[in-house]
Design an enzyme around this catalytic site. Structure first.
Site, mmCIF file in Angstrom:
data_model
loop_
_atom_site.group_PDB
_atom_site.id
_atom_site.type_symbol
_atom_site.label_atom_id
_atom_site.label_comp_id
_atom_site.label_asym_id
_atom_site.label_seq_id
_atom_site.Cartn_x
_atom_site.Cartn_y
_atom_site.Cartn_z
ATOM 1 N N LYS A 138 24.656 4.931 41.605
ATOM 2 C CA LYS A 138 23.816 6.045 41.153
ATOM 3 C C LYS A 138 23.640 7.104 42.249
ATOM 4 O O LYS A 138 23.737 8.291 41.972
ATOM 5 C CB LYS A 138 22.429 5.531 40.714
ATOM 6 C CG LYS A 138 22.477 4.542 39.561
ATOM 7 C CD LYS A 138 21.095 4.241 39.011
ATOM 8 C CE LYS A 138 20.186 3.476 39.967
ATOM 9 N NZ LYS A 138 20.564 2.064 40.177
ATOM 10 N N ARG A 177 12.586 2.853 34.941
ATOM 11 C CA ARG A 177 13.080 1.494 35.088
ATOM 12 C C ARG A 177 12.445 0.547 34.068
ATOM 13 O O ARG A 177 12.778 -0.639 34.047
ATOM 14 C CB ARG A 177 12.788 0.981 36.499
ATOM 15 C CG ARG A 177 13.981 1.105 37.449
ATOM 16 C CD ARG A 177 13.558 0.550 38.786
ATOM 17 N NE ARG A 177 14.656 0.119 39.615
ATOM 18 C CZ ARG A 177 15.215 0.868 40.565
ATOM 19 N NH1 ARG A 177 14.828 2.102 40.757
ATOM 20 N NH2 ARG A 177 16.181 0.378 41.315
ATOM 21 N N ARG A 182 26.939 -2.484 51.528
ATOM 22 C CA ARG A 182 26.003 -1.414 51.892
ATOM 23 C C ARG A 182 24.975 -1.936 52.902
ATOM 24 O O ARG A 182 24.642 -1.257 53.869
ATOM 25 C CB ARG A 182 25.301 -0.888 50.637
ATOM 26 C CG ARG A 182 24.356 0.277 50.900
ATOM 27 C CD ARG A 182 23.841 0.893 49.627
ATOM 28 N NE ARG A 182 23.011 -0.023 48.856
ATOM 29 C CZ ARG A 182 22.532 0.229 47.643
ATOM 30 N NH1 ARG A 182 22.832 1.355 47.046
ATOM 31 N NH2 ARG A 182 21.790 -0.647 47.017
ATOM 32 N N ARG A 193 20.052 -1.423 55.054
ATOM 33 C CA ARG A 193 18.994 -1.337 54.043
ATOM 34 C C ARG A 193 18.401 -2.732 53.802
ATOM 35 O O ARG A 193 19.125 -3.688 53.481
ATOM 36 C CB ARG A 193 19.569 -0.743 52.751
ATOM 37 C CG ARG A 193 18.511 -0.519 51.703
ATOM 38 C CD ARG A 193 19.037 0.291 50.543
ATOM 39 N NE ARG A 193 18.405 -0.162 49.327
ATOM 40 C CZ ARG A 193 18.501 0.430 48.158
ATOM 41 N NH1 ARG A 193 19.229 1.523 48.046
ATOM 42 N NH2 ARG A 193 17.900 -0.052 47.103
ATOM 43 N N ARG A 223 16.714 -8.681 42.426
ATOM 44 C CA ARG A 223 16.766 -7.324 41.840
ATOM 45 C C ARG A 223 17.613 -7.309 40.576
ATOM 46 O O ARG A 223 17.280 -6.612 39.608
ATOM 47 C CB ARG A 223 17.338 -6.335 42.869
ATOM 48 C CG ARG A 223 16.316 -5.946 43.936
ATOM 49 C CD ARG A 223 16.985 -5.484 45.205
ATOM 50 N NE ARG A 223 17.633 -4.204 45.103
ATOM 51 C CZ ARG A 223 18.613 -3.802 45.931
ATOM 52 N NH1 ARG A 223 19.042 -4.601 46.896
ATOM 53 N NH2 ARG A 223 19.140 -2.618 45.782
HETATM 54 P P1 AMP Z 1 16.518 2.015 44.346
HETATM 55 O O1 AMP Z 1 16.760 2.766 45.605
HETATM 56 O O2 AMP Z 1 16.490 2.921 43.136
HETATM 57 O O3 AMP Z 1 17.477 0.860 44.162
HETATM 58 O O4 AMP Z 1 15.044 1.386 44.443
HETATM 59 C C1 AMP Z 1 14.706 0.436 45.436
HETATM 60 C C2 AMP Z 1 13.450 -0.314 45.033
HETATM 61 O O5 AMP Z 1 12.358 0.607 44.880
HETATM 62 C C3 AMP Z 1 13.535 -1.054 43.716
HETATM 63 O O6 AMP Z 1 14.110 -2.334 43.853
HETATM 64 C C4 AMP Z 1 12.056 -1.116 43.312
HETATM 65 O O7 AMP Z 1 11.374 -2.133 44.027
HETATM 66 C C5 AMP Z 1 11.516 0.213 43.796
HETATM 67 N N1 AMP Z 1 11.588 1.247 42.738
HETATM 68 C C6 AMP Z 1 12.358 2.386 42.754
HETATM 69 N N2 AMP Z 1 12.175 3.089 41.635
HETATM 70 C C7 AMP Z 1 11.285 2.401 40.872
HETATM 71 C C8 AMP Z 1 10.714 2.599 39.580
HETATM 72 N N3 AMP Z 1 11.045 3.660 38.816
HETATM 73 N N4 AMP Z 1 9.834 1.672 39.132
HETATM 74 C C9 AMP Z 1 9.484 0.606 39.876
HETATM 75 N N5 AMP Z 1 10.004 0.347 41.073
HETATM 76 C C10 AMP Z 1 10.904 1.228 41.596
#
Ligand code: AMP
Length: 215
Positions: free
Chosen positions: A14, A91, A130, A136, A147
């Protein structure tokens, strides 16, 4: 204006594809994950709460996330005027409903959802790589598994939700970055053409209405 949700499992690409879309369409990028990681790095109150959930591979509670999103939209009226790429939001079904309401209040909507579909073994491989490259924190095997589980349980039902709204565009997210981007552009060009046609039809209807009222 074009509001796009880039949707897919963690590790589906993404972020990479969002960067290419920004470059091409001049859209404003809202990555909720990046915003949260920035808060964690700065040690803010939100960052402390977010860290608790992110390090366990869990989602941040909806109500908190929705406040974060409303802030991002309200504080960037100029940037969001051309359209937004929503990356990592929504999400949950609840978040999707709230996003739709928030955009309606601002006189707009989600125009398209790009669904990056990638086999599970590739997702794990990509996130592990990654993690090694970027450090990260949530890209370790235990958190990755959690996840993915959370994705299947809480986020993947959104695919059906957006299919029912006629907005879901499936893209094979496994392969060369440029080929994937090309597929995304093809979908978005069609969406844009349809939007333009609809706006012209609305314009014509309004003109006819006016003519009838006058004469
Ligand atoms: P990402 O970078 O989009 O993979 O997000 C990393 C982490 O941030 C996720 O595993 C969630 O713990 C949290 N997170 C990001 N966006 C959301 C969302 N829209 N709702 C809930 N948790 C989120």
């Amino acid at each position: 204006m074009l509001n796009v949700v880039i949707f897919g499992a963690p590790g589906s690409g993404k972020g990479t594809q969002s960067a290419m879309m920004i470059h091409r369409y001049g859209l404003h990028h809202i990555s909720t994950g990046e915003v949260l990681r920035d808060h964690i790095a700065r040690g803010t109150k939100l960052g402390k709460v977010a860290d608790h959930y992110i390090s366990r591979g869990q989602l941040i509670p909806d109500e908190l996330m929705i406040d974060v999103l409303a802030d991002l939209l309200d504080n960037n009226p100029k940037a969001t005027a051309k359209g937004v790429i929503f990356d990592g939001f929504p999400r949950t079904i609840h978040q999707a409903r709230v996003l739709s309401d928030m955009l309606a209040e601002r006189g707009t909507k989600v125009h398209a959802v790009i669904g990056l579909e990638v086999p599970e073994d590739r997702l794990v491989y990509r996130m592990m790589s990654r993690g090694k490259e970027t450090g990260r924190a949530d890209d370790n095997l235990d958190t990755i598994k959690k996840r993915l589980e959370v994705y299947h349980r809480q986020t993947s039902p959104l695919k059906e939700y957006y299919i029912n709204e006629g907005k879901y565009h499936k893209v094979d997210g496994d392969g060369k970055v440029d080929r994937i981007f090309n597929d995304i552009v093809n979908h978005l060009e069609k969406v844009r053409a349809e939007e333009e046609k609809m706006m012209q039809q609305e314009h014509q209807l309004k003109q006819e209405d006016r003519r009838q009222q006058q004469g």
